[in-house]
Design an enzyme around this catalytic site. Structure first.
Site, PDB file in Angstrom:
ATOM      1  N   CYS A  37       3.309   8.460   1.365  1.00 52.24           N
ATOM      2  CA  CYS A  37       3.813   7.490   2.329  1.00 52.24           C
ATOM      3  C   CYS A  37       4.084   6.189   1.578  1.00 52.24           C
ATOM      4  O   CYS A  37       3.167   5.573   1.047  1.00 52.24           O
ATOM      5  CB  CYS A  37       2.766   7.309   3.425  1.00 52.24           C
ATOM      6  SG  CYS A  37       3.271   6.161   4.695  1.00 52.24           S
ATOM      7  N   CYS A  70       6.253  -5.445  15.640  1.00 54.75           N
ATOM      8  CA  CYS A  70       5.921  -4.491  16.699  1.00 54.75           C
ATOM      9  C   CYS A  70       4.475  -4.775  17.111  1.00 54.75           C
ATOM     10  O   CYS A  70       3.597  -4.964  16.271  1.00 54.75           O
ATOM     11  CB  CYS A  70       6.055  -3.055  16.201  1.00 54.75           C
ATOM     12  SG  CYS A  70       7.734  -2.637  15.710  1.00 54.75           S
ATOM     13  N   CYS A  90      -1.466   5.411   9.975  1.00 53.01           N
ATOM     14  CA  CYS A  90      -0.230   4.762  10.444  1.00 53.01           C
ATOM     15  C   CYS A  90      -0.560   3.450  11.126  1.00 53.01           C
ATOM     16  O   CYS A  90      -1.427   3.384  11.984  1.00 53.01           O
ATOM     17  CB  CYS A  90       0.488   5.600  11.483  1.00 53.01           C
ATOM     18  SG  CYS A  90       0.739   7.287  11.035  1.00 53.01           S
ATOM     19  N   CYS A 123       6.471  -7.221   7.031  1.00 46.96           N
ATOM     20  CA  CYS A 123       7.545  -6.720   7.888  1.00 46.96           C
ATOM     21  C   CYS A 123       7.984  -7.839   8.821  1.00 46.96           C
ATOM     22  O   CYS A 123       7.165  -8.673   9.217  1.00 46.96           O
ATOM     23  CB  CYS A 123       7.044  -5.528   8.705  1.00 46.96           C
ATOM     24  SG  CYS A 123       8.354  -4.640   9.580  1.00 46.96           S
ATOM     25  N   GLU A 170       0.813  -1.206   0.000  1.00 47.23           N
ATOM     26  CA  GLU A 170       0.000   0.000   0.000  1.00 47.23           C
ATOM     27  C   GLU A 170       0.852   1.263   0.000  1.00 47.23           C
ATOM     28  O   GLU A 170       1.922   1.307   0.584  1.00 47.23           O
ATOM     29  CB  GLU A 170      -0.939  -0.025   1.211  1.00 47.23           C
ATOM     30  CG  GLU A 170      -1.931  -1.167   1.068  1.00 47.23           C
ATOM     31  CD  GLU A 170      -2.950  -1.272   2.190  1.00 47.23           C
ATOM     32  OE1 GLU A 170      -4.111  -1.535   1.873  1.00 47.23           O
ATOM     33  OE2 GLU A 170      -2.587  -1.087   3.364  1.00 47.23           O
ATOM     34  N   CYS A 207       1.318  -2.779  15.626  1.00 48.40           N
ATOM     35  CA  CYS A 207       1.281  -2.468  14.188  1.00 48.40           C
ATOM     36  C   CYS A 207       0.651  -3.600  13.408  1.00 48.40           C
ATOM     37  O   CYS A 207       1.030  -4.761  13.555  1.00 48.40           O
ATOM     38  CB  CYS A 207       2.698  -2.211  13.678  1.00 48.40           C
ATOM     39  SG  CYS A 207       2.748  -1.852  11.915  1.00 48.40           S
TER      40      CYS A 207
HETATM   41  N1  SAH Z   1       9.387   0.304  10.149  1.00 48.59           N
HETATM   42  C1  SAH Z   1       9.481   1.741  10.082  1.00 48.59           C
HETATM   43  C2  SAH Z   1       8.515   2.314   9.089  1.00 48.59           C
HETATM   44  C3  SAH Z   1       7.056   2.194   9.501  1.00 48.59           C
HETATM   45  S1  SAH Z   1       6.530   3.798   9.783  1.00 48.59           S
HETATM   46  C4  SAH Z   1       9.323   2.323  11.470  1.00 48.59           C
HETATM   47  O1  SAH Z   1       9.077   1.558  12.379  1.00 48.59           O
HETATM   48  O2  SAH Z   1       9.530   3.503  11.646  1.00 48.59           O
HETATM   49  C5  SAH Z   1       4.985   3.629  10.479  1.00 48.59           C
HETATM   50  C6  SAH Z   1       4.879   4.435  11.737  1.00 48.59           C
HETATM   51  O3  SAH Z   1       3.577   4.218  12.303  1.00 48.59           O
HETATM   52  C7  SAH Z   1       5.873   3.984  12.778  1.00 48.59           C
HETATM   53  O4  SAH Z   1       6.249   5.028  13.610  1.00 48.59           O
HETATM   54  C8  SAH Z   1       5.036   2.984  13.506  1.00 48.59           C
HETATM   55  O5  SAH Z   1       5.591   2.667  14.748  1.00 48.59           O
HETATM   56  C9  SAH Z   1       3.714   3.696  13.604  1.00 48.59           C
HETATM   57  N2  SAH Z   1       2.611   2.788  13.896  1.00 48.59           N
HETATM   58  C10 SAH Z   1       2.584   1.455  13.733  1.00 48.59           C
HETATM   59  N3  SAH Z   1       1.410   0.949  14.108  1.00 48.59           N
HETATM   60  C11 SAH Z   1       0.648   1.994  14.508  1.00 48.59           C
HETATM   61  C12 SAH Z   1      -0.689   2.117  14.969  1.00 48.59           C
HETATM   62  N4  SAH Z   1      -1.472   1.062  15.088  1.00 48.59           N
HETATM   63  N5  SAH Z   1      -1.136   3.349  15.270  1.00 48.59           N
HETATM   64  C13 SAH Z   1      -0.352   4.417  15.114  1.00 48.59           C
HETATM   65  N6  SAH Z   1       0.911   4.367  14.668  1.00 48.59           N
HETATM   66  C14 SAH Z   1       1.419   3.164  14.370  1.00 48.59           C
END
Ligand code: SAH
Length: 357
Positions: free
Chosen positions: A103, A114, A336, A110, A90, A117
């Protein structure tokens, strides 16, 4: 086999033209056709000799990922689902007054898992190629039709699916094309790599292509961060903060953006704000608070707005620039952490965890 020119940066493209026995300036011309003008057919590249166009047609292509779905949210956020063969990824366009941010995804799925996420929950399929990464920009510009101020891609953030610094070999040529004046010509402050904190790769990025850096922090202590982001067990906070400072040595006028997802009752208390201030004290930075975006079975809730305001005020009172990210596109699952695409998982969960730990 034919070469996909979309993923070749200036150096690689010049190398390719050398193998055809052509002059290096042909690569500049071609970069402009492909990236500035969005032309994918060699026939349309009218300042190249016919014989060269024929040579190109025989040995090369310009191939971007195919659009599977195209959705626009009421707030104007637009999301494309793109087919990359084995999976779908996406890409999200976020229009704002005077600018437009794209974005971009770096991997299909991935490996980092985390906890908060949704991409991580889908598993991991593979790294995207440089052509697939820059292809997202190429497709978005074509679809947006540009010209209107609110439809120009003025900023790119590598904040889509995947961990860009675990796909370094493909991400760097894509970044170089974003910065190249013959391609997209974005300034390095308008291109952001976001990382969960792959320390050795932060150092390499500083040497190879120092664009703006965002670090997904999300917790002020190793204890909590180990739980939320398994990668922290490999690269703990002390090492991560040191890497951030080394990154800034290269660009003293810049600052790091720390992203911090606001999870109700998990990392949003005043004590967490205090611990966060202590942690980032030595780093020139901004903090971007991200209200948690829910997805099914996440097990987390978004912090209430009041608590987010208090958390931000706490940081601001200590002189830290703290902003709260506006939630965009959440009704089309484009916010995000909601990007899931369709990942054909090639790993076993246990394997992924072993790789990270
Ligand atoms: N792997 C990289 C790129 C992903 S960026 C990183 O971790 O930075 C996506 C961003 O959204 C990251 O800061 C991630 O931690 C955040 N994110 C992930 N899941 C989320 C959620 N459910 N709600 C809000 N932010 C989230």
């Amino acid at each position: 086999m034919s070469v996909n020119l979309l993923g070749l940066d200036a150096g690689a493209l010049a190398g390719f033209f050398a193998t055809l026995g052509e002059k290096p300036f042909r690569s500049r011309q071609t970069l402009r056709w492909v990236h500035q003008l969005g032309i994918g057919e060699f026939d349309g590249m009218t300042d190249l000799a016919k014989s060269l166009r024929e040579k190109l047609a025989a040995s090369a292509t310009v191939e971007a990922p195919r659009i599977v779905a195209d959705t626009t949210a009421p707030d104007g956020t637009r999301k494309w689902l793109l087919d990359v063969g084995s999976s779908a990824i996406e890409t999200v366009f976020i229009p704002e007054a005077g600018r437009g941010t794209l974005c971009v995804s770096s991997q299909a799925g991935c490996t980092l898992d985390c906890r908060f996420c949704s991409t991580g929950k889908q598993g991991f399929n593979r790294n995207l190629t440089a052509a697939e990464i820059v292809g997202q920009l190429w497709v978005a510009r074509r679809e947006l039709g540009a010209n209107r101020a609110d439809r120009i891609v003025s900023n790119v953030v590598m904040m889509g699916m995947g961990e860009p610094l675990l796909n370094y070999e493909n991400v760097v040529p894509a970044l170089r094309l974003m910065l190249d004046d013959n391609a997209y010509g974005l300034s390095r402050r308008r291109v952001t790599v976001s990382t969960a904190g792959i320390v050795p790769m932060i150092d390499r990025l500083r040497e190879d292509c120092p664009v703006a850096l965002a670090v997904s922090l999300h917790a002020p202590t190793d204890r909590l961060r180990d739980e939320l982001m398994p990668i922290n067990r490999k690269y703990p906070l002390r090492d991560l903060m040191a890497a951030c400072n080394r990154y800034l040595e290269r660009a003293p006028r810049d600052s790091i953006t720390f992203e911090y997802v606001m999870l109700d009752g998990v990392n949003d208390r005043p004590a967490d704000a205090r611990a966060l201030l202590a942690l980032i004290g030595e780093v020139s930075c901004k903090v971007n608070l991200i209200p948690f975006n829910p997805f099914p079975n996440s097990g987390f809730r978004r912090s209430p707005p009041d608590r987010i305001r208090r958390f931000a005020a706490h940081l601001q009172a200590a002189g830290v620039i703290a902003t709260t990210r506006k939630t965009r596109g959440d009704n089309i699952e484009a916010a995000c952490g909601q990007l899931a695409g369709k990942v054909d998982d090639r790993t076993r969960r246990s394997l992924r965890i072993a790789r990270v730990a």
